[in-house]
Design a protein around this motif. Structure first.
Motif, PDB file in Angstrom:
ATOM      1  N   UNK A   1      41.793  50.426   9.548  1.00 56.72           N
ATOM      2  CA  UNK A   1      41.783  49.250   8.678  1.00 56.72           C
ATOM      3  C   UNK A   1      40.847  48.164   9.228  1.00 56.72           C
ATOM      4  N   UNK A   2      40.985  47.882  10.532  1.00 57.14           N
ATOM      5  CA  UNK A   2      40.117  46.858  11.132  1.00 57.14           C
ATOM      6  C   UNK A   2      38.662  47.302  11.134  1.00 57.14           C
ATOM      7  N   UNK A   3      38.447  48.596  11.352  1.00 54.04           N
ATOM      8  CA  UNK A   3      37.065  49.087  11.337  1.00 54.04           C
ATOM      9  C   UNK A   3      36.461  48.960   9.938  1.00 54.04           C
ATOM     10  N   UNK A   4      37.260  49.230   8.905  1.00 54.08           N
ATOM     11  CA  UNK A   4      36.768  49.063   7.536  1.00 54.08           C
ATOM     12  C   UNK A   4      36.415  47.606   7.255  1.00 54.08           C
ATOM     13  N   UNK A   5      37.273  46.687   7.720  1.00 61.30           N
ATOM     14  CA  UNK A   5      36.965  45.260   7.542  1.00 61.30           C
ATOM     15  C   UNK A   5      35.705  44.880   8.315  1.00 61.30           C
ATOM     16  N   UNK A   6      35.535  45.462   9.509  1.00 57.65           N
ATOM     17  CA  UNK A   6      34.327  45.197  10.288  1.00 57.65           C
ATOM     18  C   UNK A   6      33.074  45.686   9.579  1.00 57.65           C
ATOM     19  N   UNK A   7      33.161  46.857   8.928  1.00 58.16           N
ATOM     20  CA  UNK A   7      31.995  47.387   8.195  1.00 58.16           C
ATOM     21  C   UNK A   7      31.656  46.495   7.007  1.00 58.16           C
TER      22      UNK A   7
ATOM     23  N   UNK B   1      24.669  42.645  12.234  1.00 56.37           N
ATOM     24  CA  UNK B   1      25.634  43.520  11.564  1.00 56.37           C
ATOM     25  C   UNK B   1      26.556  44.213  12.564  1.00 56.37           C
ATOM     26  N   UNK B   2      26.055  44.446  13.773  1.00 52.43           N
ATOM     27  CA  UNK B   2      26.859  45.143  14.781  1.00 52.43           C
ATOM     28  C   UNK B   2      27.990  44.260  15.311  1.00 52.43           C
ATOM     29  N   UNK B   3      27.810  42.950  15.262  1.00 50.50           N
ATOM     30  CA  UNK B   3      28.790  42.024  15.844  1.00 50.50           C
ATOM     31  C   UNK B   3      30.193  42.174  15.250  1.00 50.50           C
ATOM     32  N   UNK B   4      30.380  42.132  13.895  1.00 50.24           N
ATOM     33  CA  UNK B   4      31.757  42.275  13.375  1.00 50.24           C
ATOM     34  C   UNK B   4      32.379  43.627  13.654  1.00 50.24           C
ATOM     35  N   UNK B   5      31.564  44.683  13.743  1.00 57.48           N
ATOM     36  CA  UNK B   5      32.131  46.003  14.046  1.00 57.48           C
ATOM     37  C   UNK B   5      32.663  46.032  15.471  1.00 57.48           C
ATOM     38  N   UNK B   6      31.884  45.494  16.412  1.00 58.25           N
ATOM     39  CA  UNK B   6      32.347  45.448  17.802  1.00 58.25           C
ATOM     40  C   UNK B   6      33.586  44.561  17.917  1.00 58.25           C
ATOM     41  N   UNK B   7      33.582  43.434  17.192  1.00 57.38           N
ATOM     42  CA  UNK B   7      34.742  42.540  17.227  1.00 57.38           C
ATOM     43  C   UNK B   7      35.986  43.229  16.663  1.00 57.38           C
TER      44      UNK B   7
ATOM     45  N   UNK C   1      36.616  46.477  16.650  1.00 57.51           N
ATOM     46  CA  UNK C   1      37.080  47.485  17.626  1.00 57.51           C
ATOM     47  C   UNK C   1      37.810  46.808  18.782  1.00 57.51           C
ATOM     48  N   UNK C   2      37.269  45.693  19.270  1.00 54.95           N
ATOM     49  CA  UNK C   2      37.915  44.976  20.372  1.00 54.95           C
ATOM     50  C   UNK C   2      39.289  44.456  19.951  1.00 54.95           C
ATOM     51  N   UNK C   3      39.388  43.922  18.729  1.00 55.69           N
ATOM     52  CA  UNK C   3      40.673  43.411  18.244  1.00 55.69           C
ATOM     53  C   UNK C   3      41.689  44.541  18.097  1.00 55.69           C
ATOM     54  N   UNK C   4      41.235  45.682  17.589  1.00 52.10           N
ATOM     55  CA  UNK C   4      42.144  46.827  17.454  1.00 52.10           C
ATOM     56  C   UNK C   4      42.637  47.298  18.814  1.00 52.10           C
TER      57      UNK C   4
END
Length: 399
Positions: A192-198, A225-231, A233-236
């Protein structure tokens, strides 16, 4: 002293004037066409109901709750013969969506590579791409499916004499075995978080691109674009405290059994390979035409700035070519989705295959065909909607 203005009286439009108005006839023509279409549909439905009643058959979808009593060889969701016909059709729909989703991605990659190769300066690469395109797209897809199934997959060695590829990946007559990622508890939060990051990455990419174009500010969309995905993953990881995924590898158990990993059956592999290779040849020509539609001056200007060939293609040519590529690409995506129904020829249990089995057992021809048509119509409309939205993002914005 006040003066009174003469009262202006507006006469109502006469009927003769209305008949001479072209705008009236445009609207009236559409209304008449809709009424005729509805009348035709009502007549067809009434005729079908009358004939079915004459045969003693009543329309209805109550049979979907009855026990299916047939097995499905390949399922992504739980299913057994004691489940209902509705569950069986859902299994077929999931199988169809899996083939369509993976096929769209792989066909796009293959078509993009082959389309660029068609314009390569290397003679051998250009000719190989030409042979691929001209050969594959002129052979019917059904024949290609038979070739991949009977002449390739069924001719592979058995499990004991399997072909071992790097990975480890095993190839045998029972299918292709690949390493796979297995999820455990907490995987849903990660996804779910990864989908929101994408989604955030796509929004940042578009915003950064618009800023660069409007203000001439240099920058790299990729890192934005990479920043929200990394964020995400870190939050998850912070929420779960661990990574709920593990890699499972296929391993030989005994001499005739392979366990672990992901198994792609010969039927699934045949259908996926046939759709990807066939559709990719058409996409290659669309990509080639789109690239050639970019004015030569854009190429020369990019080279004059000292950009490397790969950067010229990525940053200058392809973004402009997309405006030409996307509309015909939508048609090929729709063709791939509809051609997936050929799975019945090689025995892959897609929605058409399962629905046909349901029809044979229940005799509900009208209801089953209606479900099949609604299913493919819905899939096609979703693809068209997504591609139309994407097409708007790549078109010129006139001010």
């Amino acid at each position: 002293m006040t003066t009174q203005r003469p009262r202006v009286t507006r006469n109502a439009p006469k009927f003769q004037d209305l008949l001479r108005d072209t705008r009236f006839w445009r609207v009236a023509g559409q209304v008449i066409a809709v009424l005729l279409f509805l009348l035709l549909v009502i007549l067809v439905i009434d005729n079908v109901i009358y004939n079915l009643r004459a045969l003693g058959i009543q329309l209805g979808f109550g049979f979907l709750g009855s026990q299916a009593s047939f097995d499905i060889g390949e399922t992504l969701i739980s299913y057994n013969p004691a489940d209902s016909y509705g569950r069986a059709i859902l299994v077929g729909l999931v199988n169809s969506l899996r083939v369509i989703a993976v096929g769209l991605v792989l066909a796009t990659i293959l078509g993009l590579v082959a389309g660029i190769a068609r314009l390569s300066n290397n003679w051998l690469v250009r000719q190989l791409a030409l042979v691929y395109v001209e050969t594959i797209r002129n052979i019917p897809l059904l024949l290609q499916l038979f070739f991949w199934y009977f002449a390739f997959f069924l001719q592979l060695p058995n499990v004991a004499n399997r072909i071992t590829l790097p990975g480890p990946t095993f190839l045998s007559s029972r299918g292709l075995y690949l390493p796979w990622i297995q999820g455990s508890a907490g995987a849903g939060v990660w996804l779910l978080l990864l989908a929101l990051g994408i989604v955030g990455a796509i929004a940042l990419w578009q915003w950064r691109t618009r800023v660069m174009q409007e203000q001439g500010v240099p920058g790299n969309q990729f890192w934005w674009a990479l920043t929200p995905i990394v964020a995400a993953i870190a939050l998850a990881y912070i929420i779960n405290g661990a990574i709920p995924f593990s890699i499972t590898l296929p391993q030989l158990v005994g001499t005739e059994q392979i366990e672990g990993g992901l198994r792609l059956s010969p039927e699934f592999g045949t259908l996926l390979l046939g759709l990807v290779v066939y559709t990719g040849s058409f996409i290659a020509e669309i990509v080639r035409a789109g690239i050639q539609a970019v004015p030569q001056g854009q190429w020369e200007a990019a080279r004059a700035l000292g950009l490397k060939p790969g950067r010229v293609m990525q940053s200058v040519v392809l973004p402009q070519a997309l405006r030409v590529i996307v509309p015909p690409l939508t048609s090929q995506y729709l063709n791939l989705a509809k051609n997936s129904s050929l799975a019945i020829a090689i025995g892959f249990p897609d929605v058409y295959f399962v629905a046909s089995t349901t029809f044979n057992q229940t005799g509900r021809a009208v209801e089953v065909m209606f479900l099949i048509m609604i299913t493919y119509l819905t899939i096609s409309l979703i693809i068209s909607l997504a591609m139309n939205l994407f097409n708007r993002t790549v078109q010129f914005k006139e001010r």
